[in-house]
Design an enzyme around this catalytic site. Sequence first.
Site, PDB file in Angstrom:
ATOM      1  N   LYS A 278     -20.516   3.368  25.876  1.00 24.33           N
ATOM      2  CA  LYS A 278     -20.624   4.615  26.649  1.00 24.33           C
ATOM      3  C   LYS A 278     -20.433   4.282  28.110  1.00 24.33           C
ATOM      4  O   LYS A 278     -20.670   3.153  28.534  1.00 24.33           O
ATOM      5  CB  LYS A 278     -22.027   5.223  26.463  1.00 24.33           C
ATOM      6  CG  LYS A 278     -22.086   6.710  26.730  1.00 24.33           C
ATOM      7  CD  LYS A 278     -21.676   7.497  25.505  1.00 24.33           C
ATOM      8  CE  LYS A 278     -21.620   8.972  25.749  1.00 24.33           C
ATOM      9  NZ  LYS A 278     -21.544   9.726  24.485  1.00 24.33           N
TER      10      LYS A 278
ATOM     11  N   ASP B 153     -17.494  13.380  27.559  1.00 26.85           N
ATOM     12  CA  ASP B 153     -18.898  13.703  27.317  1.00 26.85           C
ATOM     13  C   ASP B 153     -19.203  14.771  28.373  1.00 26.85           C
ATOM     14  O   ASP B 153     -18.273  15.414  28.889  1.00 26.85           O
ATOM     15  CB  ASP B 153     -19.787  12.444  27.469  1.00 26.85           C
ATOM     16  CG  ASP B 153     -21.190  12.635  26.882  1.00 26.85           C
ATOM     17  OD1 ASP B 153     -21.347  12.510  25.661  1.00 26.85           O
ATOM     18  OD2 ASP B 153     -22.142  12.938  27.643  1.00 26.85           O
TER      19      ASP B 153
HETATM   20  N1  GLU Z   1     -19.297  11.873  23.827  1.00 27.86           N
HETATM   21  C1  GLU Z   1     -19.170  12.158  22.427  1.00 27.86           C
HETATM   22  C2  GLU Z   1     -20.375  11.624  21.702  1.00 27.86           C
HETATM   23  O1  GLU Z   1     -21.462  11.659  22.230  1.00 27.86           O
HETATM   24  C3  GLU Z   1     -17.836  11.730  21.843  1.00 27.86           C
HETATM   25  C4  GLU Z   1     -17.437  10.314  22.065  1.00 27.86           C
HETATM   26  C5  GLU Z   1     -16.009   9.979  21.625  1.00 27.86           C
HETATM   27  O2  GLU Z   1     -15.277  10.866  21.171  1.00 27.86           O
HETATM   28  O3  GLU Z   1     -15.663   8.810  21.727  1.00 27.86           O
HETATM   29  O4  GLU Z   1     -20.332  11.208  20.577  1.00 27.86           O
END
Ligand code: GLU
Length: 467
Positions: free
Chosen positions: A147, A187
């Site tokens: 992340k 996100d």
């Molecule tokens: N931010 C999204 C999550 O919390 C998606 C992440 C992504 O698609 O890599 O899962």
Amino acid sequence: MMLVRGSEPVPKHGKLPPMTELHPALQSAYDTVLSRNGGEAEFHQAVHEVLESLNPVVRRHPQYADRAILERICEPERQIIFRVPWSDDRGRIHINRAFRVEFNSALGPYKGGLRFHPSVYLGIIKFLGFEQTFKNALTGLPIGGGKGGSDFDPKGRSDGEVMRFCQSLMTELYRHIGEYTDVPAGDIGVGGREIGYLFGQYKRITNRYESGVLTGKGIGWGGSLVRTEATGYGLVYFLQQMLGTKKASLDGRRVVVSGSGNVAVHAIEKAQELGATVLACSDSAGYVVDHKGIDLALLREIKVAKRGRIAEYAARRGADAEYVPGGSIWNVPCEVALPCATQNELTEADAAALIQSGVIAVAEGANMPCTPDAIRAFQSAGVLYAPGKAANAGGVATSALEMQQNAGRDSWSFDYTDKRLGEIMVAVHERCAAAAADYGQPGNYAMGANISGFVHVADAMMAQGLI
Ligand code: GLU
């Protein structure tokens, strides 16, 4: 515990209930996390929740207490922190801080979104990266966990300012990511516009059209159909499965959805399609209650097209809708609650209000939106509760489908991709349900998600040696 960063208090978070009868290996891993990651309350909370679920696993399979697997799984493989200088439309210079936490690559390249929000600091990104590792494992697809993000606030910024910020961020981030290494996506605060600017800069710096380096791309240039809808749709698909275990459905249900971003809008759309009445939604300033049900076209016009405030929704809708500045959306009586805004937005008091109003199911579209004591309240009241790492896994799962299409230089139809998403959410539900039942707690999706995700990642790590 009140954490202060500079003069700015970190947003509210749940108090952590004491862990009882914890296996010594789990306690020791948790103590290490506390001492290594001082002040990172959200990360402590996320780790606490997973370790607590693992008690019966470590007792039944003592190999998980060996070779420091618990300590290793709680320690990111790599953490990158860097400066992002950029200039605004008036030529003033700003400096933001950005992060990429590459948490675990046992199952595949690090995968997870980027968050742009003023509350972002290392503890938020670590909690999200930790959750992402187990969420991604639950999808059954070959993606590790990571992340990133920045304390940049996109609110009120022009397209030019957002572009310059994204270009500056990518000027550092490009050296750490790649189709086989680390694949960021969106996100909070990062959607199609930002992914476009980030991809453009990556391509420019590397001189490679490496489609699979980012997901959430535009449909005309490597993006996947359904990716935009996937988190919200997937949430409702999971909810359907969960309600199905009680022979219940969404038809005719009163639903409250917090937030009004990408996840909320598509959860509302799918819930309405299945016959639910969505009574309320919110943004960071307040919430609207619409007694006739949320008018999705109007909500989209205000929140998606114009990036406006939800107060305008009530003003435009007239007598049917009311706007409540501040306050808690969870005071609106409903049978299904879908928290789709942000972490720790639903507290113990909110849970009590929902239980009082007759809620039967709560499914998390956001990451960790319910505080630990809210979760306990739902579980002891017999309310169906789906944790985000299972219920919102449809977003990242469809990102993995986007990676598949990019690798095959292919693009799939909407219906086919949606069908795949539906099947994946059924499988995520099944994995959680099976693990919970196996450990004697049928219907405990929080425990099932944590156990199933952990076992998958830990087994891969053990097979790959001391990594
Ligand atoms: N931010 C999204 C999550 O919390 C998606 C992440 C992504 O698609 O890599 O899962």
